[in-house]
Design an enzyme around this catalytic site. Structure first.
Site, short mmCIF file in Angstrom:
data_model
loop_
_atom_site.label_atom_id
_atom_site.label_comp_id
_atom_site.label_asym_id
_atom_site.label_seq_id
_atom_site.Cartn_x
_atom_site.Cartn_y
_atom_site.Cartn_z
N ASP A 5 28.06 42.10 81.25
CA ASP A 5 28.88 43.17 80.64
C ASP A 5 28.28 44.51 81.04
O ASP A 5 27.11 44.58 81.46
CB ASP A 5 28.91 43.02 79.10
N ASN A 30 36.60 37.78 82.88
CA ASN A 30 37.28 38.13 81.63
C ASN A 30 37.25 39.62 81.28
O ASN A 30 38.06 40.08 80.48
CB ASN A 30 36.62 37.30 80.51
N TYR A 90 48.50 47.79 83.06
CA TYR A 90 47.99 46.55 82.44
C TYR A 90 48.88 45.36 82.80
O TYR A 90 48.40 44.31 83.22
CB TYR A 90 47.92 46.75 80.91
N LYS A 135 47.76 42.23 85.19
CA LYS A 135 47.72 40.87 84.66
C LYS A 135 48.65 39.93 85.43
O LYS A 135 48.32 38.77 85.66
CB LYS A 135 48.04 40.88 83.16
N THR A 194 40.42 41.48 68.55
CA THR A 194 39.12 41.85 69.14
C THR A 194 39.00 43.37 69.12
O THR A 194 39.99 44.07 68.87
CB THR A 194 39.02 41.38 70.61
P1 NAI Z 1 36.95 43.57 74.17
O1 NAI Z 1 37.13 45.03 74.32
O2 NAI Z 1 36.46 43.03 72.89
O3 NAI Z 1 36.05 43.00 75.34
C1 NAI Z 1 36.14 43.45 76.67
C2 NAI Z 1 34.74 43.50 77.26
O4 NAI Z 1 34.87 43.87 78.65
C3 NAI Z 1 33.85 44.55 76.58
O5 NAI Z 1 32.62 43.96 76.20
C4 NAI Z 1 33.66 45.60 77.66
O6 NAI Z 1 32.40 46.25 77.60
C5 NAI Z 1 33.80 44.76 78.92
N1 NAI Z 1 34.12 45.60 80.08
C6 NAI Z 1 34.99 46.63 80.16
N2 NAI Z 1 34.93 47.20 81.37
C7 NAI Z 1 33.99 46.52 82.07
C8 NAI Z 1 33.48 46.63 83.40
N3 NAI Z 1 33.91 47.59 84.23
N4 NAI Z 1 32.55 45.74 83.80
C9 NAI Z 1 32.09 44.79 82.96
N5 NAI Z 1 32.52 44.65 81.69
C10 NAI Z 1 33.46 45.50 81.26
O7 NAI Z 1 38.40 42.97 74.49
P2 NAI Z 1 38.94 41.45 74.56
O8 NAI Z 1 40.17 41.42 73.77
O9 NAI Z 1 37.88 40.49 74.28
O10 NAI Z 1 39.36 41.40 76.08
C11 NAI Z 1 38.90 40.42 76.98
C12 NAI Z 1 40.00 40.14 77.98
O11 NAI Z 1 41.12 39.58 77.29
C13 NAI Z 1 40.53 41.37 78.71
O12 NAI Z 1 40.74 41.04 80.07
C14 NAI Z 1 41.85 41.64 78.01
O13 NAI Z 1 42.76 42.32 78.83
C15 NAI Z 1 42.31 40.22 77.71
N6 NAI Z 1 43.32 40.06 76.69
C16 NAI Z 1 43.10 40.43 75.40
C17 NAI Z 1 44.08 40.27 74.45
C18 NAI Z 1 43.88 40.66 73.02
O14 NAI Z 1 44.88 40.72 72.27
N7 NAI Z 1 42.66 40.93 72.57
C19 NAI Z 1 45.39 39.68 74.80
C20 NAI Z 1 45.50 39.30 76.18
C21 NAI Z 1 44.50 39.49 77.08
#
Ligand code: NAI
Length: 254
Positions: A38, A91, A158, A162, A193
């Site tokens: 991360d 992810n 976005y 995706k 989240t």
């Molecule tokens: P989150 O914000 O809790 O976690 C995302 C993580 O990605 C964070 O720890 C952040 O520091 C890290 N991150 C961001 N930019 C980065 C980079 N350049 N390099 C490395 N790490 C980086 O969000 P969540 O919900 O856990 O998201 C995870 C995945 O799930 C994402 O791809 C999001 O688009 C996808 N997603 C989430 C949904 C939701 O409702 N929470 C629904 C559908 C998809």
């Protein structure tokens, strides 16, 4: 630890928070050795601590997925620590701002594409090279979204990123099927989240709206996505490749 993934070594990007963190815990519970990656070092350290406290094996590597060389170094660090790369979960992602297609800023477009699409490809590219080199197959899962399967108003970058992750997944699955490297995507629905925090800070009622839009009547929990990822990475999914699996409480069935 014993489990479906006992001794299987892999990495997760965006593992310092939300779905990535919950998935890291599930993978470790199933016996996998996990490289937690991360840009959020504090979050990553917390994930590692939780895994170790539960008796699992994990280590943190700082990685910004928009840096292709950092994605290669992440694979190399996993192989140096654990000997091989059996699975990977691409992810990391951001939501980006909410605006209609005609109003969306070019800067935001490039930022969302860089993390949500280029970052997945940089990761997949390095992981495929390693898996081919070491032989014996492997499993790669990337996080798309319900926004990779249907259009949604107000987030063009976005949604485009995706959808592209789904296309990339299907193509790579075809290319590497004979080497037994399975490539799949998981498509979460509304999942509680920290990615939702900025939107909820402005409109706390959105969490109920997301639940109402979901046939099962609630938002998902990050662990529920992690269970699907663990299955896709395990031998239980040994004949599954090229799919974009909705884990969404029924949203895209409607
Ligand atoms: P989150 O914000 O809790 O976690 C995302 C993580 O990605 C964070 O720890 C952040 O520091 C890290 N991150 C961001 N930019 C980065 C980079 N350049 N390099 C490395 N790490 C980086 O969000 P969540 O919900 O856990 O998201 C995870 C995945 O799930 C994402 O791809 C999001 O688009 C996808 N997603 C989430 C949904 C939701 O409702 N929470 C629904 C559908 C998809």
């Amino acid at each position: 630890m014993a489990g479906r993934l006992a001794g299987r070594c892999g990495l997760i990007t965006g593992a310092g928070s939300g779905i990535g963190q919950a998935t890291a815990l599930v993978m470790a519970r199933e016996g996998a050795k996990v490289t937690v990656a991360d840009v959020n070092e504090a979050g990553g350290a917390e994930t590692v601590e939780q895994i170790r406290a539960a008796g699992g094996e994990a280590r943190f590597v700082a990685c910004d997925v928009t840096d292709a060389e950092a994605c290669e170094a992440l694979v190399a660090a996993t192989v140096a620590a654990y000997g091989r790369l059996d699975w990977a979960f691409n992810n990391a992602g951001i939501a980006g701002p909410a605006a209609a297609t005609g109003e969306y800023s070019i800067k935001s477009w490039h930022r969302v594409m860089d993390i949500n699409l280029n970052g997945v490809w940089y990761g997949m590219r390095a992981q495929l090279q390693q898996m081919v080199k070491q032989g014996g197959g492997g499993a790669i899962v990337s996080t798309a979204s319900i926004a990779g399967l249907v259009g949604i108003r107000g987030g063009p970058a976005y949604i485009a990123a995706k959808h592209a992750v789904v296309g990339l997944t299907k193509s790579a699955a075809l290319e590497y099927a004979k080497q037994n490297i399975r490539v799949n995507a998981v498509c979460p629905g509304y999942t509680r989240t920290p990615i939702m925090d900025p939107a909820l800070a402005k409109r706390p009622d959105l969490i109920d709206r997301f639940g109402d839009r979901t046939p099962m009547g609630r938002v998902g929990q990050p662990r529920e996505i992690g269970e699907a990822v663990a299955w896709l990475c395990s031998d239980d999914a040994g004949f599954v490749t090229g799919i974009a699996l909705p884990v969404d409480g029924g949203v895209v069935a409607a």
